[in-house]
Design a protein around this motif. Structure first.
Motif, PDB file in Angstrom:
ATOM      1  N   LYS A  47     -18.581 -26.661  50.465  1.00  0.00           N
ATOM      2  CA  LYS A  47     -18.440 -25.731  51.498  1.00  0.00           C
ATOM      3  C   LYS A  47     -19.991 -25.252  51.887  1.00  0.00           C
ATOM      4  O   LYS A  47     -20.202 -24.931  52.983  1.00  0.00           O
TER       5      LYS A  47
ATOM      6  N   SER B  75     -16.000 -27.273  44.865  1.00  0.00           N
ATOM      7  CA  SER B  75     -15.653 -26.750  46.115  1.00  0.00           C
ATOM      8  C   SER B  75     -16.866 -26.253  46.739  1.00  0.00           C
ATOM      9  O   SER B  75     -17.170 -26.182  47.850  1.00  0.00           O
TER      10      SER B  75
ATOM     11  N   GLU C  69     -20.804 -27.930  54.062  1.00  0.00           N
ATOM     12  CA  GLU C  69     -20.004 -27.845  55.490  1.00  0.00           C
ATOM     13  C   GLU C  69     -20.955 -26.797  56.181  1.00  0.00           C
ATOM     14  O   GLU C  69     -21.083 -26.791  57.524  1.00  0.00           O
TER      15      GLU C  69
ATOM     16  N   LEU D 213     -14.913 -20.292  55.497  1.00  0.00           N
ATOM     17  CA  LEU D 213     -15.349 -20.844  54.368  1.00  0.00           C
ATOM     18  C   LEU D 213     -15.161 -20.126  52.899  1.00  0.00           C
ATOM     19  O   LEU D 213     -14.823 -20.648  51.845  1.00  0.00           O
TER      20      LEU D 213
END
Length: 446
Positions: A187, A183, A190, A374
């Motif tokens: 993130k 994850s 992103e 986030l």
């Protein structure tokens, strides 16, 4: 032998003594302080730095205090500071950003600390070299001699190196990661897409490690953490059942007279026991274009922040991308200074620079919005600031990083780490940097 020099201020009785063993006294002060509900213990660890006032400060036992959420917080603490006109100790949590801009903090919070807390101590101790200064409010100054005797007769307690974090059942509590590695990598990817679209240039992205049903001895854990890192802005904070055990190497903001000093850190490299490898690591950090780029962007942000209260033309970069060495890491630090008018409120200087650029990004507001989306945890006191105001309107605050936060009432323990994401960031390398920064916390808790 102890030499007494006695004087008085409007609010306090002041006594100075000559002492012989600084480390012993600091240990005695910290343990003696645990009888009080409110404690702030600040230790520079004799780190050689240009801007400093004291080697160690202890403030205990609130005469007055302010505790509030973010709404109107800066105005509230401004009024409190102007009314007391005395020493104040406490913290500004990261989420005071919501008082400055139209921002929100909706992520999970297991710690439940107030957004802002300051207190006016009845009893204050200041250590500089061999000079030990005691300042008590007049209402309790008859306790100075008995307290000094109690402190200096306090046993030389040795930190128990076998202290472990444990649950009620007596087994070691597992430290969990709020965001999985997969994850985290997603993130950061992103966040990189935001950078490539031009939404931001840089943002500090953090993740939390935590454990529940936690029981620990805060003083012992703090002393172990401090011994590993020996940073210039170490802090032990206690407010009843809420604790901060902080080994921060970073100053947020200092005011001395009309001069304001900010020293953001951006850029980290591992230290090595081998001198050649260690020097190579230091050189590589100094020459790393990504790390320098991160640092320069934050320097520009800090210059802009300081300009809000600075006299015209007074914002100067004294040091750019200098390398400072600590026990576990080398850090890239810049020093930016400005001059303010006599009438400028200390709170205004803090409000126009908070939260610090090294823990947000550029542009600051856009970065904070993306960070909130986030990250999985409310930052709270982590990446906020803890420190003090003097009666002369000076102040000194660190950046709350490399820290363990603990709520003994709900048995929740947390520490967070982060890194700056720029266009050159490689998600895997950012993850490794976070683990490097978390190393000391893991070591003292396992």
């Amino acid at each position: 032998m102890y030499f007494w020099i006695s004087k008085s201020t409007e609010l306090r009785t002041v006594i100075q003594k000559e002492i012989n063993d600084n480390n012993r006294l600091k240990n005695q002060l910290l343990h003696w302080a645990q009888q009080f509900r409110e404690v702030v213990f600040l230790d520079s660890n004799q780190y050689q730095q240009r801007y400093t006032s004291y080697d160690c400060i202890l403030a205990v036992d609130a005469f007055t205090a302010i505790k509030t959420d973010y709404a109107n917080a800066f105005e509230d603490v401004k009024q409190y500071q102007q009314q007391t006109k005395d020493w104040l100790f406490g913290y500004l949590s990261y989420d005071l950003k919501n008082d400055i801009e139209d921002l929100h903090s909706n992520n999970f919070d297991g710690l439940d600390f107030p957004d802002l807390f300051f207190f006016q101590p009845k009893k204050l101790f200041l250590l500089k070299g061999n000079t030990f200064e005691i300042q008590y409010l007049r209402l309790c100054d008859d306790e100075i001699e008995s307290d000094f005797t109690a402190i200096t007769n306090y046993p030389q307690l040795i930190t128990n190196n076998n202290v472990t974090l444990s649950v009620v059942e007596g087994q070691q509590s597992k430290i969990q990661q709020r965001i999985s590695k997969e994850s985290y990598l997603a993130k950061v990817t992103e966040m990189l897409s935001h950078i490539h679209r031009g939404d931001i240039y840089e943002a500090n992205f953090c993740m939390e490690f935590y454990t529940e049903n936690a029981h620990l001895e805060p003083v012992e854990i703090y002393q172990k953490l401090n011994a590993i890192s020996r940073p210039p802005f170490a802090t032990y904070f206690k407010n009843n059942h809420q604790f901060l055990l902080c080994a921060s190497p970073e100053r947020y903001l200092r005011k001395e007279g009309n001069k304001v000093i900010s020293q953001p850190i951006k850029g980290t490299a591992k230290r090595h026991s081998d001198k050649v490898s260690d020097e190579q690591s230091k050189t590589e950090l100094a020459q790393n274009p990504k790390e320098r780029s991160e640092n320069v962007m934050i320097v520009d942000l800090v210059r802009n922040d300081l300009s809000h209260t600075a006299t015209k033309g007074s914002v100067i970069v004294e040091e750019l991308c200098e390398i400072y060495s600590f026990e576990q890491v080398h850090q890239m630090i810049s020093t930016i200074v400005s001059t303010v008018e006599d009438a400028t409120s200390p709170i205004e200087i803090l409000k126009t620079t908070f939260p610090m650029g090294s823990m947000t990004g550029a542009p600051k507001i856009s970065a904070m919005k993306i960070i909130e989306d986030l990250e999985a945890t409310k930052r709270g006191l982590y990446s906020g600031a803890i420190g003090y105001f003097t009666p002369d309107n000076d102040f000194d605050f660190n950046v709350v990083i490399r820290s363990i936060l603990y709520n003994a009432e709900n048995e929740y323990l947390s520490f967070s780490v982060g890194s700056a994401i720029t266009s050159q960031a490689v998600p895997e390398q950012e993850y490794e940097e976070c683990l490097l920064k978390a190393k000391a916390m893991f070591e003292v808790l396992s």
